[in-house]
Structures are given as structure tokens and as C-alpha cells.
Design a protein around this motif. Sequence first.
Motif, PDB file in Angstrom:
ATOM      1  N   HIS A 765      42.123 102.806 -17.178  1.00 53.04           N
ATOM      2  CA  HIS A 765      42.931 101.638 -16.865  1.00 53.04           C
ATOM      3  C   HIS A 765      42.922 101.381 -15.365  1.00 53.04           C
ATOM      4  N   VAL A 766      42.869 100.103 -14.981  1.00 50.57           N
ATOM      5  CA  VAL A 766      42.871  99.728 -13.568  1.00 50.57           C
ATOM      6  C   VAL A 766      44.196 100.118 -12.931  1.00 50.57           C
ATOM      7  N   ILE A 767      44.095 100.710 -11.751  1.00 51.59           N
ATOM      8  CA  ILE A 767      45.299 101.137 -11.022  1.00 51.59           C
ATOM      9  C   ILE A 767      45.722 100.026 -10.064  1.00 51.59           C
ATOM     10  N   GLY A 768      47.003  99.667 -10.101  1.00 53.19           N
ATOM     11  CA  GLY A 768      47.545  98.685  -9.166  1.00 53.19           C
ATOM     12  C   GLY A 768      47.014  97.298  -9.421  1.00 53.19           C
ATOM     13  N   ASP A 769      46.798  96.558  -8.317  1.00 56.49           N
ATOM     14  CA  ASP A 769      46.367  95.161  -8.423  1.00 56.49           C
ATOM     15  C   ASP A 769      44.855  94.995  -8.493  1.00 56.49           C
ATOM     16  N   GLY A 770      44.123  96.105  -8.573  1.00 57.45           N
ATOM     17  CA  GLY A 770      42.670  96.030  -8.718  1.00 57.45           C
ATOM     18  C   GLY A 770      41.915  95.903  -7.420  1.00 57.45           C
ATOM     19  N   THR A 771      42.610  96.024  -6.288  1.00 60.91           N
ATOM     20  CA  THR A 771      41.934  95.906  -5.000  1.00 60.91           C
ATOM     21  C   THR A 771      41.459  97.254  -4.464  1.00 60.91           C
ATOM     22  N   GLN A 772      41.972  98.344  -5.039  1.00 61.53           N
ATOM     23  CA  GLN A 772      41.553  99.668  -4.587  1.00 61.53           C
ATOM     24  C   GLN A 772      40.203 100.052  -5.203  1.00 61.53           C
ATOM     25  N   LYS A 773      39.361 100.716  -4.396  1.00 62.46           N
ATOM     26  CA  LYS A 773      38.035 101.128  -4.835  1.00 62.46           C
ATOM     27  C   LYS A 773      37.939 102.647  -4.862  1.00 62.46           C
ATOM     28  N   GLU A 774      36.987 103.159  -5.672  1.00 59.18           N
ATOM     29  CA  GLU A 774      36.717 104.587  -5.714  1.00 59.18           C
ATOM     30  C   GLU A 774      35.218 104.819  -5.903  1.00 59.18           C
ATOM     31  N   ALA A 775      34.755 105.954  -5.409  1.00 58.34           N
ATOM     32  CA  ALA A 775      33.343 106.323  -5.548  1.00 58.34           C
ATOM     33  C   ALA A 775      33.176 107.204  -6.782  1.00 58.34           C
ATOM     34  N   ARG A 776      32.140 106.923  -7.542  1.00 60.79           N
ATOM     35  CA  ARG A 776      31.868 107.685  -8.759  1.00 60.79           C
ATOM     36  C   ARG A 776      30.446 108.249  -8.691  1.00 60.79           C
ATOM     37  N   MET A 777      30.298 109.452  -9.205  1.00 55.97           N
ATOM     38  CA  MET A 777      29.003 110.108  -9.200  1.00 55.97           C
ATOM     39  C   MET A 777      28.393 110.101 -10.600  1.00 55.97           C
ATOM     40  N   ILE A 778      27.077 109.836 -10.665  1.00 55.39           N
ATOM     41  CA  ILE A 778      26.337 109.954 -11.913  1.00 55.39           C
ATOM     42  C   ILE A 778      25.398 111.155 -11.784  1.00 55.39           C
ATOM     43  N   TYR A 779      25.451 112.051 -12.736  1.00 55.59           N
ATOM     44  CA  TYR A 779      24.497 113.158 -12.736  1.00 55.59           C
ATOM     45  C   TYR A 779      23.761 113.149 -14.070  1.00 55.59           C
ATOM     46  N   LEU A 780      22.566 113.755 -14.101  1.00 50.40           N
ATOM     47  CA  LEU A 780      21.701 113.627 -15.265  1.00 50.40           C
ATOM     48  C   LEU A 780      21.750 114.819 -16.208  1.00 50.40           C
ATOM     49  N   PHE A 781      21.475 116.013 -15.685  1.00 51.71           N
ATOM     50  CA  PHE A 781      21.204 117.126 -16.581  1.00 51.71           C
ATOM     51  C   PHE A 781      22.161 118.296 -16.370  1.00 51.71           C
ATOM     52  N   PRO A 782      22.876 118.707 -17.418  1.00 49.83           N
ATOM     53  CA  PRO A 782      23.563 119.990 -17.379  1.00 49.83           C
ATOM     54  C   PRO A 782      22.538 121.083 -17.711  1.00 49.83           C
ATOM     55  N   VAL A 783      22.967 122.235 -18.192  1.00 53.83           N
ATOM     56  CA  VAL A 783      22.031 123.256 -18.636  1.00 53.83           C
ATOM     57  C   VAL A 783      21.248 122.719 -19.832  1.00 53.83           C
ATOM     58  N   LEU A 784      19.900 122.880 -19.787  1.00 59.62           N
ATOM     59  CA  LEU A 784      19.042 122.320 -20.828  1.00 59.62           C
ATOM     60  C   LEU A 784      18.041 123.376 -21.296  1.00 59.62           C
ATOM     61  N   PRO A 785      18.205 123.929 -22.486  1.00 62.71           N
ATOM     62  CA  PRO A 785      17.196 124.830 -23.038  1.00 62.71           C
ATOM     63  C   PRO A 785      16.083 124.027 -23.705  1.00 62.71           C
TER      64      PRO A 785
END
Length: 793
Positions: A765-785
Motif C-alpha cells: 500500500h502507498v504510504i502517505g500522499d505518494g510523494t515519498q520514494k524508495e529504492a528497490r533491489m532486484i536480484y536473480l538467483f538464490p542457491v541453484l542446484p
Amino acid sequence: MIRFLIVTMLLFLNVAAWSQGKATLNGYLKDGANGEVLIGVSVYIPQLKAGTTTNPYGFYSITVPPGTYDVVYSFIGYNTQTVSIALTGDVSRSIEMGAESTMMQEVEISGERVDANVVGIQMSKNTLNLGQVRKLPALFGEVDILKSVQMLPGVISAGEGTSAFFVRGGGGDQNLILMDEAPIYDASHLGGLVSVFNADVIKDSELYKGGIPARFGGRLSSILEVRTIDGNNKNFQVQGGLGTLASRLSVQGPIKQDKASFLLSGRVSNIGAYLKAADVDNGVTFYDLNGKINLKVNDKNRFFISGYLGRDKITFDDGDAGFGWGNATATFRWNHLFNERLFSNTSLIASRFDYSLEINDPAQGFKWTSDLTEVSLKNDLSYFINTNNELTFGYHLTSRRFQPARIVPSSEGSLFKRTEFEKMYALDHALFISNEQRINDQISLEYGVRLSIFQNVGPGKVYWYEDPQAADNPVRSDSSEYNRWETIKAYINLEPRLGVRYALGEDKSIKASYNRMVQNTHQMAAGTVPLPFNNWAPSGPYLKPQVADQVALGYFQNFKDNMYEGSVEVYYKDVNNVTDFADNAEILLNEDLSTEYRQGDSWAYGAEFMINKKKGKLTGMATYTWSKVMRKIDGVNQQRDADGNVYGKTYAAGYDRRNVANIIAAYDYNDKWTFGASFTYSTGRPITLPSGKYELDGYMPNTISERNGYRMPDFHHLDLSVTLNPRKNATRRFKGQWVFSVYNVYSRKNAFTIYTRTKRDDDNHVIGDGTQKEARMIYLFPVLPSVTYNIKF
């Protein structure tokens, strides 16, 4: 040009005069089991303390005073042969070498002599040992030489899940990747998870990072030369594998015993079947096809025909949208021996890269396609003057056609209209000559020059602007039409090359090199990680050729009878006319895209350390690279000084990773079990992120304060593998092999990219009035057998 030809003729006249009263020994070195020519075999005459090595086509030639000599043929993984030969005149002697009796089940061609690290003139060059590569852990169990290239000193990875690599401060587009002499413009499958190189068909691969020979050109940073096997001309052979990511099958054998052979190999992804079983409506597939025929007409003429076809296709929403890309190459090669010392390789090469994006929608549907096609004719000659001089020279001609974009609406009701951007054409000529010279036991040289002549040619229409780099929209002032083959813009550049080796003893040496490289093609990429949707453009009225000067100095030493080899290299590279897009550039569907180009300067320097263990049950390599690469381009990363003046501020390139460390190891426990491990660490790469926001007509656009002003987190992971060769393999023709791998053992969350969004809570859910920004990280691979089963018979 006239002086160049006169010097060449004088060299030949001097050689002809010197040749009186000499005898020449020449021939080919081959694997006795399959007839495959061997590259880099040492041919040595102890009585004269002189020798040579076989060239990339397995040919050798050595000219000495007449007499009877012991000739020693030696190569890693093969039994050394000593042959007594009476050289009362010219003699042709081809040798078939047998494999050493070791606990290894097959011999891998390494492509270099055991002490090449010290005695070779060439520095900043790495030969990949495919035997070691196959023992190492691999993502999804798929052996990939480009992933191994990323572990070499001086090479920076673009990140997890990509085959892109950067060499000594150069961009991904500044690497020339060749397969059987044909250029590969995008060497990735599945966006970079795996490369186009099927390890089952690779014979030899070398990476040149500096001191690049004069026969190579067209890129600034590196040359990756990959050669495929010619095909077994003695016995039929089938091998393949079934893995988590892909399945492979290769067939090779004689067409005529010892005279002609063929190779046919295919690889196809398994991911589509997994997605279908999981009831996912997205489709993902790729395939590779390699083929080759080689024919020995006689001792003086050999012909080779090879080809590659590979493609990726990714679809969404049951095929309503998708994109794809692929490479296609064909090479015809003729090896001709004019006489005992003059060897010629003539190649006719075709290469094509294309990509497409398609959306099937009645209102907004379209298909976007783009391609780059080139045809080359190359003639390379080697003249083996004597035991101290080998002259190489030749001429290369390449024609290219660039198709930036074609857009076709999917229906008459689509919002898009049929659009085709102007095609661009270019001719690239190159003359080169170089000599590898041994002055004495201590000093050896390799020196030469390449003359590059580039023409941006018609047919085409060029728009002229009042100010092509105006801050606002540039205004067209005029245009010019050019006919077919008419020169629009031409550039001529000399590219000198020099390499020096000074021996400090039998096991150590100092080497230095200088090379100038010129690149006349430009990849117009808007992001850090190369994607297949980046256009290429030729130099022309608005793009000057990129020019790089690099100097390097290194210390090389081998230990314990060449069991260990070590090296330290430092380098400095200066690049002019490096290309980028202007800040806030309009890229998509911009017919005035040339006005968004900006060119400036880049410089890079660093130090590389390597220790490599090549013999014994435990083999492996440890490397560390410290490097820095910066750019300064007017119109890019613009800032204002205290007086309000706008200027382009120096910024780190998107692949500037200061510290990179890699360790790889393989342990042959016995003839049944082999264990492999690899670890990599690097500091985070620079990234551009918003630093604030502003309001404009009710919208809240981000503001960018600085290009690449932030860095991603450090990157590291550990991979392990176990290879099982059942002992029953030794007694039967059919041989099976199991490979078990675990990628990212401790499940490190390495950032693939970072983006910003409106700040939200854990329930999204959007926090506040929607003017605040945040950085998000995308990662690809956890442990992979993963598990792979390989067969060979």
C-alpha cells in the motif's frame, strides 16, 4: 601507401637473398586419434637452440642450415616425439601426436606450450583451457566459456545473469568476438544467462587484452577468438548431454578417411518444457546449430566451410507479445601453401545479427525489427623467414549494412504507422604487416602497423543542422542525397603495434606492449547492461571513429618446472571520441537520433595479478584486478559551476568496478571423481538513481543530479561441482558422465539492478500522499542446484 608497398617488396628481396643455401622443414601437427590439427605445438631443434610453434591452422615452418638434426615435437597432454631428419634440402613432415597415458579419459587441446607464459612475446593474452573449464561449476550446469572469460584478470563482469564483459576500461561493444573468424554481435542467450558457444564444438579460444597483433582491428578493447573443431577424420563420434537448462547433441566423422570430415551439432533449451508443465503462459526458447566440413585436397590446399545459426524467442500472454534475437554466420576458408615458407589463409565471411519486438493488438499492435549484416574478404599471409623472423601481412575488406529500425503495424486499426529508418552503409579496408623477431636469447620483438581506411557510403540521405548539438530541438538546415557506393565521409588511421620481451632467465621475463586500436562502428546503448535491443551505427558526419592508445608492462615467472605460472601487469588506456547519449536524450523513434550523440574522452588504468597452477591433481587459478575507468563528455552529466556555466562533469563509467577477485579450482580425486569450485567478488558497479523530484503540471518527475552517482552493493558468490566418470567408461565405447553443480551456495542476494518507486508498506500500500520514494533491489538467483548427464561414443 606506396612506401608501405616498397618496404614490403624490399623485405621479400632481402629474404630471397638470405635464403640461398638454406633448408626448410615444414608440415602439420595433428592429433593421432581424430586428425584434429594442433595449435601452438613446440617444434625445437636442440643442436641449433632454435624452434617455432604451429600457427592457428596447425602449420609450422622452420628454415635452417642444411644438416641432420633431432627435431623435438612437444605439446601439453601429448607424448613428446623426437625425430631425426636429414635436411639436405626442403622437407615436408607432418606428425600425428599421441595422447599421454594419464588418468584423464580424454586430452583437451590447450593451445599453448607449457612455458608460453614466460617465453612468448605476447602479453595480456589468456588461452582458455577447456579441460579445466569443463570441471568448474556452471550456472544451470551449462558449461560456458564466456563465464570463464569473466574470471580472467582485467575482465569485469556486467553482473549476474549476463554474458557481457568489459576489458581494461572498455565497453561491452568494444570487444570483437569471433567464431571461426566470423563476428558475433550479441553472444548471449536468455538475456545473458548463457552464451552462444556450445562447449562440445570448441577447439581453442584466446582473449587478447593488450599488445594485440596487427592482423586484428575494428574494436578498442579486446579480441576473443574462438575456433571450432574440424571434425574427426578417422572415426565417427557422437556426444551430447541432457541438462537443467539445455540438451545437446553433436555428430562428427570422416567423409573420406584422413581426407575430409564433417561436424554437425545442435543445442536447444529445455526451459519451455518446464514452463509448460508449470502451466505458465510465457514461452522461452533458444537454440544453436553449428556445422563444418573440411577437405584436404592435397598437401598444399585445404578447404573449410563452417556455419552457425542461433536464436532466442521469448513470448508473453500466450504469444500476444514477445521479442527475439539471433546471429547467423558462414565462413569459407582456404589454406594454401605457396612454397615451404609462405602460408596463406583466405576467408570469405558473412555475419548477420537481428532482433525483433512484436505486440499483437488490434489497437496498439506492431512489429519492430532491426538488423546488421556484413560480408568480409580476408587474406592473411605468413612468411617464415628463418628461425628468428616470422612475417605476417594481408588485406581485409568488409562491407556492412545497418538497418536501425522497421516498424510494421499489426493491423489497419493500429495506432502505429509503417515506418522505416534510413539504412546506412559502410566499407572498411585494412592493410597490415608485422614481424615477430628474436634478437637474441634475451630480447624478442613483435612490431607492425595496420592501415585502416573507413568509408561511410551511400545510398543514403544525410540531414544537416544549424547546430546538431543544440540544447533545444536541433533545426534541419539542409540535406544531401548520396548514390550507391558514393563516399559520405571517410576516415584514415594508422594503428601501430609493438611488443617487447626481455628474458631474465629460463623461468622469468619482463614484457611491454603498446597498441593503437580504432573502432569505426558504435553501439548506441542507453543502459549499462548490454541488451540485444541496442542499435549499431557507423562512423560518419556526426560520429568520429573511436581511438584507443594502450601501454602495458608486466612481469612473468613460472615455478617448479612450469607447474605454476604467475604474472603481474599494469596498464594505462586513453580513448578519444568515446560515444554516449546526451542527458535527457530522446531515443525512441527519433529520426534525428544523430543529434543526440555526444563524444568525449575516457581513460582507464589498473593492475592485474594472476597465479595459475597447471599440473597435478589440484589445478586452478587465482586473480585480482584493481582498476579505474572515467569519462568526460560535453553534454553528458552536465553540471553548473559557481558562475552558472554548464559543463560536462567527469563521471565513472557504468562498468567501473574497482576491485575484482576470482578463484577457481579443480581437484581430480581419482579417475572417477572430480571436484570443482569457483568464487568471485567485486565491488559494486556505478548506477544512476534519482536524487529528488519536482512537480510539473500535476506530475512528479524524478531529478537526476549525477550520471552514475551511486554504487550498487558488493557482488560475490561461491559455486561447487562434482563430476562422476564411472570406471566402466574405460572399457567400453559408450561413455557417460554425471555433473552435479550448486550455484550460489550460500544464497547471496546479489543486486541485478536497483530502481525507485513510490514508497509502500509490506502489504504494497502507498504510504502517505505518494510523494515519498524508495529504492528497490532486484536480484536473480538464490542457491541453484543442477544436474547434467553427458554421453560420448
